[in-house]
Design an enzyme around this catalytic site. Structure first.
Site, short mmCIF file in Angstrom:
data_model
loop_
_atom_site.label_atom_id
_atom_site.label_comp_id
_atom_site.label_asym_id
_atom_site.label_seq_id
_atom_site.Cartn_x
_atom_site.Cartn_y
_atom_site.Cartn_z
N HIS A 1 0.51 -0.92 -0.53
CA HIS A 1 0.16 -0.01 0.04
C HIS A 1 1.16 1.34 -0.18
O HIS A 1 1.70 0.76 -1.46
CB HIS A 1 -1.06 0.75 1.11
CG HIS A 1 -2.03 0.49 1.39
ND1 HIS A 1 -3.19 0.62 2.12
CD2 HIS A 1 -2.77 1.60 0.78
CE1 HIS A 1 -4.30 1.22 2.10
NE2 HIS A 1 -3.80 2.33 0.53
N ASN B 1 -2.01 2.87 6.59
CA ASN B 1 -2.53 3.30 4.58
C ASN B 1 -1.28 3.87 3.97
O ASN B 1 -0.74 3.24 3.61
CB ASN B 1 -3.69 4.25 4.88
CG ASN B 1 -4.26 4.79 3.46
OD1 ASN B 1 -2.97 5.83 2.66
ND2 ASN B 1 -5.13 5.14 3.46
N ASN C 1 -3.29 10.17 -1.39
CA ASN C 1 -1.84 10.56 -1.55
C ASN C 1 -1.26 12.06 -1.27
O ASN C 1 -1.22 12.50 -2.23
CB ASN C 1 -0.60 9.82 -2.01
CG ASN C 1 0.44 9.14 -1.28
OD1 ASN C 1 0.75 9.79 -0.33
ND2 ASN C 1 1.17 8.42 -1.69
C1 LIG Z 1 4.29 10.26 -4.91
C2 LIG Z 1 4.60 10.47 -3.17
O1 LIG Z 1 5.07 10.91 -2.49
N1 LIG Z 1 3.63 9.32 -2.34
C3 LIG Z 1 3.81 9.59 -1.01
C4 LIG Z 1 2.87 8.96 -0.02
O2 LIG Z 1 3.09 9.11 0.65
C5 LIG Z 1 3.94 8.40 1.47
C6 LIG Z 1 4.40 9.39 2.80
O3 LIG Z 1 4.58 9.95 3.20
C7 LIG Z 1 5.04 8.80 0.29
O4 LIG Z 1 6.81 8.56 1.66
C8 LIG Z 1 5.80 9.43 -0.92
O5 LIG Z 1 6.40 9.34 -1.18
#
Ligand SMILES: CC(=O)N[C@H]1CO[C@H](CO)[C@@H](O)[C@@H]1O
Ligand SMILES: *[C@@H]1O[C@H](CO)[C@@H](O)[C@H](O)[C@H]1NC(C)=O
Ligand SMILES: *[C@@H]1O[C@H](CO)[C@@H](O)[C@H](O)[C@H]1NC(C)=O
Length: 354
Positions: free
Chosen positions: A114, A167, A269
């Protein structure tokens, strides 16, 4: 147990009322229509056909993708195939996605990745943190990335009672991270009930080997989490409340809320552009289409860029919007050196030159 009984009783009485149903439609933005915004130089990434839930990019341009998430209530295009981690070198002229080999001993068959996050240690070791749902459980897996042979060495599985429904996460040390729980419960039925009743019991956890604690709570459903380039602020997306919360991070790793930015879409995200500090958000403009999958009326994709979030008037720009004809259900957007990657819950991934 007290909460469990309370929620069941509440559920039985309130489920009879239509009011929560209407509220849920509103939380899902079920009737919102999207106007499309195209970007000129984009193509779908070969080899990603069944979701790329999260993407994280290292300073040297290596992008990691978590692929193949399966989740109760969500559609999957490859229900029988385990998930995996792909990598793409954005420094290359025509980058390709290749699947990383995972060291022996790790249960690959039930891998269901995930949210992901990378951490680079003082000695340049790259750690990849992966939220995993093997058999729909909730764990955080820590891998070491071995560049020589493009593989992942499994180091540790973390399971904790304060991580019932993880999540996403953001790594802040070799075994230290902040993680979002999108629900208070881990049981699927209770999760539905919790969401339906709009309890706002979701939270953010700080995890380290010595201390695990709740650092923020009261979210409808906490999803993406990210950190500012100067590491002073933590950003948390509340997907069903259509909000991004900004927290100040303290030396104790406690968080205090500075502000809440209201948006008109389901924010999933978050990623922070290391050079500008802008926040890029993968969004679902209509959450109902995600849950009730109809190939003829697919979920759309929407990418927002938020500039100057700490100021009184942050600038919010819709950079990309598509009705699902190209890309369905965008969950993440991230930039590197003029390139934009957009990932999705269970569909493909888009590569664009900005
Ligand atoms: C694209 C991106 O940066 N996604 C992020 C989704 O969330 C996690 C946790 O903050 C990040 O590490 C990821 O970079
Ligand atoms: C951090 O938060 C916890 C729980 O809210 C509290 O007990 C603790 O005193 C806080 N620590 C600091 C240094 O403020
Ligand atoms: C999406 O947009 C395209 C053109 O931009 C159109 O041809 C198509 O019918 C639309 N699909 C849906 C489901 O609205």
């Amino acid at each position: 147990m007290g909460r469990l009984v309370a929620v069941s009783l509440l559920g039985i009485s309130l489920a009879l009322l239509g009011e929560r149903f209407l509220a849920l439609r509103n939380r899902l933005k079920a009737s919102r229509e999207l106007e499309s915004i195209d970007l000129p130089n984009c193509h779908l990434i070969k080899g990603i056909e069944a979701g790329s839930e999260d993407i994280d990019i290292l300073p040297n341009g290596l992008a990691f993708f978590s692929v193949g998430l399966k989740f109760p209530g969500f559609h999957s295009l490859t229900p029988d195939k385990p998930g995996g981690i792909l990598m793409m070198d954005l420094k290359e002229e025509k980058p390709r996605a290749l699947e990383l080999r995972i060291s022996r001993g790790f249960n690959f068959a039930s891998f269901n990745p995930h949210g992901i996050s990378t951490f680079i240690d003082d000695d340049d070791t790259v750690y990849l943190f992966v939220v995993n749902h093997p058999e729909f459980k909730n764990t955080v897996e820590i891998f070491k990335y071995i560049e020589e042979d493009n593989s992942l060495l499994h180091i540790k599985t973390i399971e904790h009672e304060l991580l019932p429904s993880v999540n996403d996460l953001v790594a802040v040390g070799p075994t230290h991270f902040y993680a979002t729980n999108d629900h208070y419960f881990s049981d699927t039925f209770l999760k539905y009930l919790e969401t339906y009743l709009n309890l706002h019991w979701a939270n953010v956890i700080y995890y380290s080997p010595n201390e695990v604690k709740v650092v923020a709570e009261g979210f409808d459903s906490a999803s993406g989490i990210s950190i500012s380039p100067d590491e002073k602020y933590i950003y948390v997306a509340d997907i069903l409340a259509h909000e991004i919360h900004v927290f100040e991070k303290h030396p104790s790793m406690n968080l205090t809320q500075l502000k809440v930015l209201k948006l008109d879409t389901l924010v999933d995200n978050l990623s922070t552009d290391p050079s500008s500090g802008d926040i890029w958000v993968g969004c679902h403009s209509n959450g109902q289409k995600l849950f009730v999958y109809d190939p003829n009326n697919p979920p759309s994709s929407e990418v927002l860029r938020i500039q100057n979030i700490l100021t009184e008037k942050p600038t919010v720009t819709t950079v990309y919007a598509n009705n699902g004809s190209v890309l369905q259900g965008s969950s993440v957007a991230t930039v590197y050196d003029g390139k934009l990657l957009i990932g999705t819950l269970y569909h493909r991934a888009l590569y664009c030159e900005l």
